[in-house]
Design a protein around this motif. Structure first.
Motif, mmCIF file in Angstrom:
data_model
loop_
_atom_site.group_PDB
_atom_site.id
_atom_site.type_symbol
_atom_site.label_atom_id
_atom_site.label_comp_id
_atom_site.label_asym_id
_atom_site.label_seq_id
_atom_site.Cartn_x
_atom_site.Cartn_y
_atom_site.Cartn_z
ATOM 1 N N GLU A 1 0.783 -1.293 0.079
ATOM 2 C CA GLU A 1 0.214 -0.010 0.055
ATOM 3 C C GLU A 1 0.777 1.162 -0.070
ATOM 4 O O GLU A 1 2.007 1.256 0.480
ATOM 5 C CB GLU A 1 -1.062 0.182 1.210
ATOM 6 N N ILE A 2 0.489 2.291 -0.648
ATOM 7 C CA ILE A 2 0.918 3.535 -0.463
ATOM 8 C C ILE A 2 0.365 4.611 0.472
ATOM 9 O O ILE A 2 -0.775 4.568 0.556
ATOM 10 C CB ILE A 2 0.974 4.347 -1.951
ATOM 11 N N ILE A 3 1.005 5.259 1.256
ATOM 12 C CA ILE A 3 0.346 6.283 2.156
ATOM 13 C C ILE A 3 -0.176 7.302 1.355
ATOM 14 O O ILE A 3 0.561 8.469 0.831
ATOM 15 C CB ILE A 3 1.417 6.561 3.286
ATOM 16 N N ILE A 4 -1.734 7.637 1.227
ATOM 17 C CA ILE A 4 -1.947 8.776 0.616
ATOM 18 C C ILE A 4 -2.392 9.666 1.376
ATOM 19 O O ILE A 4 -2.072 11.044 1.280
ATOM 20 C CB ILE A 4 -3.447 8.185 -0.438
ATOM 21 N N HIS A 5 -3.267 9.475 2.529
ATOM 22 C CA HIS A 5 -3.562 10.249 3.314
ATOM 23 C C HIS A 5 -3.958 9.533 4.757
ATOM 24 O O HIS A 5 -4.644 8.575 4.505
ATOM 25 C CB HIS A 5 -4.790 11.091 2.810
ATOM 26 N N PRO A 6 -4.088 10.220 5.807
ATOM 27 C CA PRO A 6 -4.450 9.290 6.946
ATOM 28 C C PRO A 6 -6.113 9.072 7.001
ATOM 29 O O PRO A 6 -6.296 7.898 7.642
ATOM 30 C CB PRO A 6 -4.264 10.401 8.367
ATOM 31 N N ASP A 7 -6.759 9.614 6.139
ATOM 32 C CA ASP A 7 -8.241 9.244 6.052
ATOM 33 C C ASP A 7 -8.587 8.328 4.722
ATOM 34 O O ASP A 7 -9.680 8.266 4.371
ATOM 35 C CB ASP A 7 -9.202 10.535 6.218
ATOM 36 N N ALA A 8 -7.515 8.366 3.987
ATOM 37 C CA ALA A 8 -7.854 7.515 2.770
ATOM 38 C C ALA A 8 -8.367 6.206 2.956
ATOM 39 O O ALA A 8 -8.029 5.510 3.899
ATOM 40 C CB ALA A 8 -6.568 7.537 1.816
ATOM 41 N N ALA A 9 -9.121 5.782 2.057
ATOM 42 C CA ALA A 9 -9.759 4.319 2.220
ATOM 43 C C ALA A 9 -8.667 3.379 2.064
ATOM 44 O O ALA A 9 -7.818 3.545 1.213
ATOM 45 C CB ALA A 9 -10.654 4.030 1.118
ATOM 46 N N LEU A 10 -8.796 2.235 2.708
ATOM 47 C CA LEU A 10 -7.534 1.119 2.563
ATOM 48 C C LEU A 10 -7.716 0.657 1.171
ATOM 49 O O LEU A 10 -6.488 0.379 0.650
ATOM 50 C CB LEU A 10 -8.005 -0.120 3.587
ATOM 51 N N GLU A 11 -8.864 0.390 0.597
ATOM 52 C CA GLU A 11 -8.856 0.141 -0.874
ATOM 53 C C GLU A 11 -7.972 0.784 -1.629
ATOM 54 O O GLU A 11 -7.301 0.191 -2.875
ATOM 55 C CB GLU A 11 -10.493 0.059 -1.321
ATOM 56 N N MET A 12 -8.024 2.025 -1.517
ATOM 57 C CA MET A 12 -7.452 2.994 -2.479
ATOM 58 C C MET A 12 -6.062 2.833 -2.317
ATOM 59 O O MET A 12 -5.180 3.011 -3.283
ATOM 60 C CB MET A 12 -7.951 4.477 -2.223
ATOM 61 N N GLN A 13 -5.624 2.688 -1.025
ATOM 62 C CA GLN A 13 -4.268 2.786 -0.882
ATOM 63 C C GLN A 13 -3.572 1.266 -1.307
ATOM 64 O O GLN A 13 -2.321 1.472 -1.870
ATOM 65 C CB GLN A 13 -3.857 2.947 0.878
ATOM 66 N N LYS A 14 -4.149 0.343 -1.110
ATOM 67 C CA LYS A 14 -3.709 -1.036 -1.578
ATOM 68 C C LYS A 14 -3.891 -1.137 -3.235
ATOM 69 O O LYS A 14 -2.916 -1.454 -3.627
ATOM 70 C CB LYS A 14 -4.832 -2.242 -1.020
#
Length: 271
Positions: free
Chosen positions: A124-137
């Motif tokens: 996963e990449i760190i997008i934002h503390p409130d980003a959805a896990l699905e988006m980060q993965k």
């Protein structure tokens, strides 16, 4: 199209019935308002994670009817019968851990757990503390495609200079850069709008969800195009070196896994 409309009507009808059932449970049986709120949260998750809504709502309908039946068992007039049954019983024996009923897991919770388990293997990449896990993965997995597979695919297609395949790789490259390659801020440019919406306060959650869906659509389209190019390269080019053929087969399997694990196949058909 007509089948889609029928299914949508069934979903709308069942959703209306469940909301009415919770209204009945709260008003007539004096149950907590939180029951309705928790259902709405589960429904929101089911929509966001693209769970089959008919299966989800059917399970929720059965659950709320069970709550109503239990509430009816506690209505005035039933207490005396319950007390009589209680006095006729022997002293309760200790209940072992093995006999303790397991907590009920809702259909939505079960599906979300299975989905989280399927995508857990991807970086996963760190997008934002409130980003959805699905988006980060998802974007972590896309970055692996660019790092591990795109070089071989690009080189193979560019070697076919003058053909339509060469033009195809030229068309693919900007989308690879947009969705897979990290920019100056460490994020692909395809995530810039999503990041900006998460940073903005007060946050516009409907717009955040719409942007998530746009990103998913873009990812589905890119993966499908890459998949088709790999299939054509493997089927129609016997001159591909063995080491590159192995890499292409590996890339094809990785992309197929992503389409399945992130439930992007249906979205890919719409792109």
């Amino acid at each position: 199209m007509f089948g889609f409309n029928r299914d949508k009507n069934k979903v709308d009808t069942l959703l209306k019935e469940i909301r009415s059932d919770y209204e009945n449970l709260i008003k007539n049986y004096r149950r907590q308002e939180s029951l309705r709120s928790l259902f709405e949260l589960r429904y929101h998750d089911a929509v966001e994670y693209r769970i089959n809504l008919m299966d989800f709502l059917s399970a929720e309908k059965a659950a709320v009817l069970t709550l109503i039946e239990r509430a009816e068992g506690g209505k005035p007039g039933n207490e005396n019968r319950a007390a009589e049954r209680k006095t006729q019983k022997a002293a309760p024996r200790p209940v072992s851990d093995a006999e303790t009923p397991a907590p009920r897991v809702s259909y939505a919770d079960k599906m979300l757990k299975e989905f989280a388990e399927r995508i857990d293997k991807y970086p996963e990449i760190i997008i934002h503390p409130d980003a959805a896990l699905e988006m980060q993965k998802l974007f972590g997995a896309l970055s692996c495609i660019e790092k591990d597979y795109w070089g071989v695919i690009d080189r193979l297609l560019r070697n076919q200079i003058g053909s339509k395949r060469f033009r195809d790789t030229i068309d693919l490259e900007p989308e690879i850069n947009r969705m897979c390659s990290a920019g100056l801020n460490g994020l692909p440019s395809g995530l810039s709008t999503y990041y900006r919406l998460l940073e903005r306060l007060p946050r516009d959650y409907p717009e955040v969800e719409r942007e998530e869906k746009r990103c998913l659509m873009s990812a589905a389209g890119l993966l499908k195009r890459m998949q088709m190019e790999i299939i054509k390269a493997l089927d129609g080019n016997s001159a591909v070196p063995d080491d590159e053929k192995v890499k292409l087969i590996e890339a094809r399997g990785y992309i197929e896994g992503m389409l399945n694990d992130f439930r992007l196949k249906d979205l890919a058909k719409l792109t």
